[in-house]
Design an enzyme around this catalytic site. Structure first.
Site, PDB file in Angstrom:
ATOM      1  N   TYR A   1      46.799  39.048  27.168  1.00  0.00           N
ATOM      2  CA  TYR A   1      47.476  39.548  25.958  1.00  0.00           C
ATOM      3  C   TYR A   1      48.661  40.432  26.359  1.00  0.00           C
ATOM      4  CZ  TYR A   1      48.172  41.707  21.358  1.00  0.00           C
ATOM      5  OH  TYR A   1      48.711  42.156  20.170  1.00  0.00           O
TER       6      TYR A   1
ATOM      7  N   SER B   1      53.769  44.907  20.828  1.00  0.00           N
ATOM      8  CA  SER B   1      52.515  45.666  20.763  1.00  0.00           C
ATOM      9  C   SER B   1      52.647  46.828  21.748  1.00  0.00           C
ATOM     10  CB  SER B   1      51.358  44.763  21.200  1.00  0.00           C
ATOM     11  OG  SER B   1      50.199  45.520  21.464  1.00  0.00           O
TER      12      SER B   1
HETATM   13  P1  NDP Z   1      45.921  38.607  12.038  1.00  0.00           P
HETATM   14  O1  NDP Z   1      44.887  37.882  12.829  1.00  0.00           O
HETATM   15  O2  NDP Z   1      45.518  39.214  10.752  1.00  0.00           O
HETATM   16  O3  NDP Z   1      47.164  37.631  11.764  1.00  0.00           O
HETATM   17  C1  NDP Z   1      47.630  36.720  12.714  1.00  0.00           C
HETATM   18  C2  NDP Z   1      48.515  35.708  12.023  1.00  0.00           C
HETATM   19  O4  NDP Z   1      49.021  34.798  13.008  1.00  0.00           O
HETATM   20  C3  NDP Z   1      47.788  34.890  10.974  1.00  0.00           C
HETATM   21  O5  NDP Z   1      48.578  34.795   9.822  1.00  0.00           O
HETATM   22  C4  NDP Z   1      47.652  33.518  11.629  1.00  0.00           C
HETATM   23  O6  NDP Z   1      47.732  32.498  10.635  1.00  0.00           O
HETATM   24  C5  NDP Z   1      48.891  33.504  12.504  1.00  0.00           C
HETATM   25  N1  NDP Z   1      48.784  32.518  13.568  1.00  0.00           N
HETATM   26  C6  NDP Z   1      47.912  32.503  14.605  1.00  0.00           C
HETATM   27  N2  NDP Z   1      48.091  31.389  15.344  1.00  0.00           N
HETATM   28  C7  NDP Z   1      49.107  30.706  14.753  1.00  0.00           C
HETATM   29  C8  NDP Z   1      49.747  29.464  15.019  1.00  0.00           C
HETATM   30  N3  NDP Z   1      49.398  28.690  16.061  1.00  0.00           N
HETATM   31  N4  NDP Z   1      50.741  29.049  14.203  1.00  0.00           N
HETATM   32  C9  NDP Z   1      51.102  29.797  13.129  1.00  0.00           C
HETATM   33  N5  NDP Z   1      50.538  30.982  12.827  1.00  0.00           N
HETATM   34  C10 NDP Z   1      49.542  31.407  13.629  1.00  0.00           C
HETATM   35  O7  NDP Z   1      46.508  39.687  13.034  1.00  0.00           O
HETATM   36  P2  NDP Z   1      47.700  40.775  12.891  1.00  0.00           P
HETATM   37  O8  NDP Z   1      48.262  40.736  11.547  1.00  0.00           O
HETATM   38  O9  NDP Z   1      47.164  42.035  13.422  1.00  0.00           O
HETATM   39  O10 NDP Z   1      48.720  40.209  13.970  1.00  0.00           O
HETATM   40  C11 NDP Z   1      50.099  40.021  13.719  1.00  0.00           C
HETATM   41  C12 NDP Z   1      50.886  40.363  14.965  1.00  0.00           C
HETATM   42  O11 NDP Z   1      50.770  41.754  15.226  1.00  0.00           O
HETATM   43  C13 NDP Z   1      50.445  39.654  16.240  1.00  0.00           C
HETATM   44  O12 NDP Z   1      51.574  39.241  16.975  1.00  0.00           O
HETATM   45  C14 NDP Z   1      49.709  40.741  16.992  1.00  0.00           C
HETATM   46  O13 NDP Z   1      49.709  40.530  18.382  1.00  0.00           O
HETATM   47  C15 NDP Z   1      50.515  41.951  16.595  1.00  0.00           C
HETATM   48  N6  NDP Z   1      49.847  43.221  16.795  1.00  0.00           N
HETATM   49  C16 NDP Z   1      48.724  43.543  16.059  1.00  0.00           C
HETATM   50  C17 NDP Z   1      48.080  44.748  16.300  1.00  0.00           C
HETATM   51  C18 NDP Z   1      46.836  45.116  15.568  1.00  0.00           C
HETATM   52  O14 NDP Z   1      46.215  46.137  15.949  1.00  0.00           O
HETATM   53  N7  NDP Z   1      46.422  44.410  14.533  1.00  0.00           N
HETATM   54  C19 NDP Z   1      48.577  45.696  17.302  1.00  0.00           C
HETATM   55  C20 NDP Z   1      49.750  45.269  17.993  1.00  0.00           C
HETATM   56  C21 NDP Z   1      50.356  44.073  17.742  1.00  0.00           C
HETATM   57  P3  NDP Z   1      46.954  31.095  10.639  1.00  0.00           P
HETATM   58  O15 NDP Z   1      45.662  31.299  11.345  1.00  0.00           O
HETATM   59  O16 NDP Z   1      46.819  30.786   9.173  1.00  0.00           O
HETATM   60  O17 NDP Z   1      47.869  30.130  11.332  1.00  0.00           O
END
Ligand code: NDP
Length: 240
Positions: free
Chosen positions: A151, A138
């Site tokens: 974070y 990020s």
């Molecule tokens: P979302 O909340 O849309 O997606 C997060 C995903 O992580 C979901 O599919 C969720 O699936 C999964 N997840 C969370 N906890 C667990 C767990 N314990 N085991 C397995 N899967 C898990 O967010 P984003 O798509 O935005 O995030 C994806 C990545 O991108 C993250 O690492 C985030 O930090 C990073 N990021 C995002 C930014 C943004 O602005 N959106 C900016 C910078 C980085 P489920 O709940 O079904 O398990």
């Protein structure tokens, strides 16, 4: 370079960036293993994307579940070419709010989850002397912000782990870290500090998750001797 038949695991594939990466790679004819906790979402995405895509319900904070998911990938597709460590949460709040449970959750998912992903695939990649691990960092991997202490700490750690892994696995495993700026997804919902979330939602312009999935596709598509190590993708209006 053709991505056809590359076998790719995507964690956090049930929404946002991970779901879009899975779609992008399925479109490029990769074989994709979707991993996350929400089975209904994984199932319907796998059905939508067709035969080359399957899923395994996986909690990234559980090393055994990650091993089982990697084994299921090998059983189904016979090899693992790429792991995209994408699952993450962003529980933002000031430290003084003392949300210790949120701190633990962020550390478990964003750091342990990445390490358990590495543990699940590295022996296989080491033995084949071939593989690619892509970690989703990020902007918070190199900037600190109020209310984002934990974070940022987790994403700084992802940067450190990625760089060390690259140095340890030279010539065998390619390592890429992608640093997204603000992307449209459900991430903000993983914060239970309503005040901070509301403020954030109104203060950021976001870009679509395809901006990140295209970067992933680009990194994978390079020939074996080319390792794309870091990519920053921000909205053009984002300062930090
Ligand atoms: P979302 O909340 O849309 O997606 C997060 C995903 O992580 C979901 O599919 C969720 O699936 C999964 N997840 C969370 N906890 C667990 C767990 N314990 N085991 C397995 N899967 C898990 O967010 P984003 O798509 O935005 O995030 C994806 C990545 O991108 C993250 O690492 C985030 O930090 C990073 N990021 C995002 C930014 C943004 O602005 N959106 C900016 C910078 C980085 P489920 O709940 O079904 O398990």
């Amino acid at each position: 370079m053709s991505l056809k038949d590359k076998v790719v695991i995507v964690t956090g594939a049930s929404s946002g960036i991970g779901e879009t990466i899975a779609k992008e790679l399925a479109d490029a004819n990769c074989k994709v293993m979707l991993a996350a906790r929400r089975e209904e979402r994984l199932k319907s995405l796998a059905q939508e994307l067709g035969d080359g895509v399957t899923y395994h319900v996986t909690d990234v904070t559980d090393a055994k579940q990650m091993q089982d998911m990697a084994q299921a990938t090998l059983d189904r597709f016979g090899k693992i070419d790429v792991l995209v460590n994408n699952a993450g949460v962003m529980p933002v709040s000031p430290l003084i709010a003392l949300k210790l449970d949120d701190w633990d959750k962020a550390i478990d998912i964003n750091i342990r989850g990445v390490l358990y992903g590495i543990a699940a695939v590295l022996p296989h990649m080491n033995e084949r002397e071939s593989g690619h691990i892509i970690n989703i960092g990020s902007i918070a991997s190199f900037h600190t912000m109020s209310n984002f202490a934990v974070y940022c700490g987790t994403k700084f750690a992802v940067k450190a782990i990625s760089e060390s892994l690259r140095k340890e696995m030279l010539g065998k495993v390619r390592v890429t870290i992608i640093y997204p700026g603000a992307v449209d997804s459900e991430l903000i919902q993983s914060s239970n500090d309503e005040q901070t979330s509301n403020r954030l939602e109104s203060s950021f312009n976001t870009i679509p998750p395809t901006a990140i999935s295209q970067a992933v596709r680009y990194a994978i598509a390079q020939p074996n001797e080319v390792s794309v190590n870091e990519i920053v993708v921000r909205p053009s209006s984002q300062e930090l």
